[in-house]
Design a protein around this motif. Structure first.
Motif, PDB file in Angstrom:
ATOM      1  N   THR A   1       0.814  -1.218   0.000  1.00 32.24           N
ATOM      2  CA  THR A   1       0.000   0.000   0.000  1.00 32.24           C
ATOM      3  C   THR A   1       0.850   1.271   0.000  1.00 32.24           C
ATOM      4  OG1 THR A   1      -0.088  -0.140   2.413  1.00 32.24           O
ATOM      5  CG2 THR A   1      -1.952  -1.082   1.173  1.00 32.24           C
ATOM      6  N   ALA A   2       2.174   1.124  -0.088  1.00 32.32           N
ATOM      7  CA  ALA A   2       3.068   2.282   0.032  1.00 32.32           C
ATOM      8  C   ALA A   2       3.014   3.179  -1.194  1.00 32.32           C
ATOM      9  CB  ALA A   2       4.506   1.819   0.274  1.00 32.32           C
ATOM     10  N   ILE A   3       3.179   4.477  -0.945  1.00 34.02           N
ATOM     11  CA  ILE A   3       3.340   5.471  -2.006  1.00 34.02           C
ATOM     12  C   ILE A   3       4.777   5.963  -1.950  1.00 34.02           C
ATOM     13  CG2 ILE A   3       2.631   7.732  -2.886  1.00 34.02           C
ATOM     14  CD1 ILE A   3       0.360   5.839  -3.090  1.00 34.02           C
ATOM     15  N   PHE A   4       5.467   5.929  -3.093  1.00 31.62           N
ATOM     16  CA  PHE A   4       6.847   6.412  -3.173  1.00 31.62           C
ATOM     17  C   PHE A   4       6.845   7.794  -3.811  1.00 31.62           C
ATOM     18  CE2 PHE A   4      10.784   6.809  -5.762  1.00 31.62           C
ATOM     19  CZ  PHE A   4      11.697   6.879  -4.711  1.00 31.62           C
ATOM     20  N   VAL A   5       7.517   8.741  -3.159  1.00 32.34           N
ATOM     21  CA  VAL A   5       7.583  10.117  -3.650  1.00 32.34           C
ATOM     22  C   VAL A   5       9.049  10.520  -3.814  1.00 32.34           C
ATOM     23  CG1 VAL A   5       7.027  12.539  -3.167  1.00 32.34           C
ATOM     24  CG2 VAL A   5       5.418  10.727  -2.510  1.00 32.34           C
ATOM     25  N   ASN A   6       9.390  11.013  -4.992  1.00 33.94           N
ATOM     26  CA  ASN A   6      10.755  11.486  -5.229  1.00 33.94           C
ATOM     27  C   ASN A   6      10.733  12.931  -5.710  1.00 33.94           C
ATOM     28  OD1 ASN A   6      13.488  11.756  -5.582  1.00 33.94           O
ATOM     29  ND2 ASN A   6      13.630  10.423  -7.370  1.00 33.94           N
ATOM     30  N   ALA A   7      11.218  13.831  -4.851  1.00 38.89           N
ATOM     31  CA  ALA A   7      11.354  15.243  -5.221  1.00 38.89           C
ATOM     32  C   ALA A   7      12.799  15.681  -5.032  1.00 38.89           C
ATOM     33  CB  ALA A   7      10.418  16.102  -4.376  1.00 38.89           C
ATOM     34  N   ALA A   8      13.713  14.720  -5.126  1.00 40.17           N
ATOM     35  CA  ALA A   8      15.135  14.996  -4.890  1.00 40.17           C
ATOM     36  C   ALA A   8      15.901  14.998  -6.209  1.00 40.17           C
ATOM     37  CB  ALA A   8      15.701  13.967  -3.915  1.00 40.17           C
ATOM     38  N   ARG A   9      16.418  13.836  -6.607  1.00 43.39           N
ATOM     39  CA  ARG A   9      17.126  13.682  -7.867  1.00 43.39           C
ATOM     40  C   ARG A   9      16.702  12.371  -8.526  1.00 43.39           C
ATOM     41  NH1 ARG A   9      17.763  18.203  -7.619  1.00 43.39           N
ATOM     42  NH2 ARG A   9      19.655  19.459  -7.539  1.00 43.39           N
ATOM     43  N   GLY A  10      16.503  12.407  -9.832  1.00 48.66           N
ATOM     44  CA  GLY A  10      16.062  11.227 -10.546  1.00 48.66           C
ATOM     45  C   GLY A  10      16.990  10.036 -10.448  1.00 48.66           C
ATOM     46  N   PRO A  11      18.306  10.227 -10.593  1.00 51.97           N
ATOM     47  CA  PRO A  11      19.215   9.075 -10.626  1.00 51.97           C
ATOM     48  C   PRO A  11      19.341   8.288  -9.320  1.00 51.97           C
ATOM     49  CG  PRO A  11      20.202  10.963 -11.740  1.00 51.97           C
ATOM     50  CD  PRO A  11      18.982  11.467 -11.038  1.00 51.97           C
TER      51      PRO A  11
END
Length: 325
Positions: free
Chosen positions: A230-240
């Motif tokens: 049920t987890a949501i992953f959020v990336n607002a840092a760096r793509g690589p």
């Protein structure tokens, strides 16, 4: 002869008007396109200062031709696009724009988390595509945010600002960082845990880590498998920092519930990118700090740093503090 400044992207006149009186200023005027490498190298041969973007690779080749370069001011907090040691060896100051975008980026990060959890983009598209036919009990049902557990990977200033926003939703706050952030622990009750514990226990895994050799590719298929379904992953840092193929597989196979992405491995991406084919992905084009107020402040800080260095003074925000040695 006035010192020469080259700006690698079109900026508003008011952002650079303070430079024009004392310096010769030129900028790349195609707003939506990065400056071509050939043009960058050509400008570097005569520039005393460069005002750059994350999309510009400022490396040994640039420094080798930039015999007059004294300062590179990057319009970002991050500076992984710049070979900082190479600049320091040549006595070139590298400046960035920390602090001024902390709250703006945290606002966007939490908005992305909420949009992914509550399926906001899917819901908006449903109406626009004239597919809303009736109310139903589980129409676009998403996940609650309040009273859930948020796990923040990278508890720097922006990570701490995201954590502060999570308190308004009565969330339990876990974090993992290179070192403990006692200030955040004491102020809002965040709990320091191992990376493995964070990804296993968090309902929302939020990546705020800088891009380093240690963090590059840290979110692997194995990592996604250890998250809650049920987890949501959020990336607002760096793509690589993310293995995008692994993320795609995890989302497509239901190993995690969804993702909110502001950054990608290679930017910009096209509409044919595999992640954009998934309904459980909320994707936006690297706009973390993109409010008018914040971006103008960032531009002014870059201009101020350039003026200070070219005047023989210490810049306000310096990355390579040993640049004069």
């Amino acid at each position: 002869m006035k010192p020469y400044i080259f700006i690698t992207r079109k900026l508003p006149d008011e952002a650079v008007e303070g430079l024009r009186g004392n310096y010769e200023v030129s900028m790349w005027v195609k707003e939506e396109m990065p400056v071509p490498r050939e043009r960058l190298l050509e400008e570097a041969t005569k520039a005393d200062a460069l005002l750059t973007m994350l999309s510009d690779r400022i490396d040994e080749e640039v420094f080798n031709v930039g015999k007059n370069l004294k300062v590179v001011a990057n319009l970002a907090v991050g500076f992984d696009n710049i070979d900082v040691p190479a600049a320091a060896r040549r006595g070139i100051a590298v400046c960035n724009t920390p602090d001024v975008l902390t709250d703006t980026t945290a606002d966007l990060t939490f908005a992305l988390l909420m949009a992914a959890a509550r399926r906001i983009v899917e819901a908006a598209d449903l109406i626009k595509e004239d597919k809303w036919k009736s109310w139903s009990p589980l129409l676009l049902a998403g996940q609650d945010i309040h009273h859930k557990t948020i796990g923040i990977v990278g508890m720097g200033k922006i990570g701490a600002a995201v954590a502060k926003r999570a308190t308004g939703f009565d969330m339990a706050i876990l974090y993992h960082n290179r070192s403990r952030n006692m200030e955040v622990e004491e102020a809002i009750g965040a709990q320091y845990v191992s990376f493995d514990e964070l990804i296993a226990e968090s309902d929302f895994v939020v990546c705020m880590t800088p891009l380093t050799e240690q963090t590059r590719g840290m979110f692997t298929r194995d990592v996604f498998r250890k998250m809650k379904k049920t987890a949501i992953f959020v990336n607002a840092a760096r793509g690589p920092v993310v293995d995008e193929e692994a993320l795609y597989d995890a989302l497509a196979e239901g190993e995690i519930a969804g993702a909110g992405l502001d950054v990608f491995d290679k930017e910009p991406i096209s509409a044919s990118h595999p992640l954009l084919k998934l309904k459980n992905v909320t994707a936006i084009p690297h706009i973390g700090s993109s409010s008018i107020e914040t971006r103008m402040t960032m531009m002014k800080l870059c201009a101020d740093n350039i003026s200070l260095v070219l005047s023989g003074k210490e810049p306000k925000t310096i990355v390579n503090k040993d640049w004069k040695n």
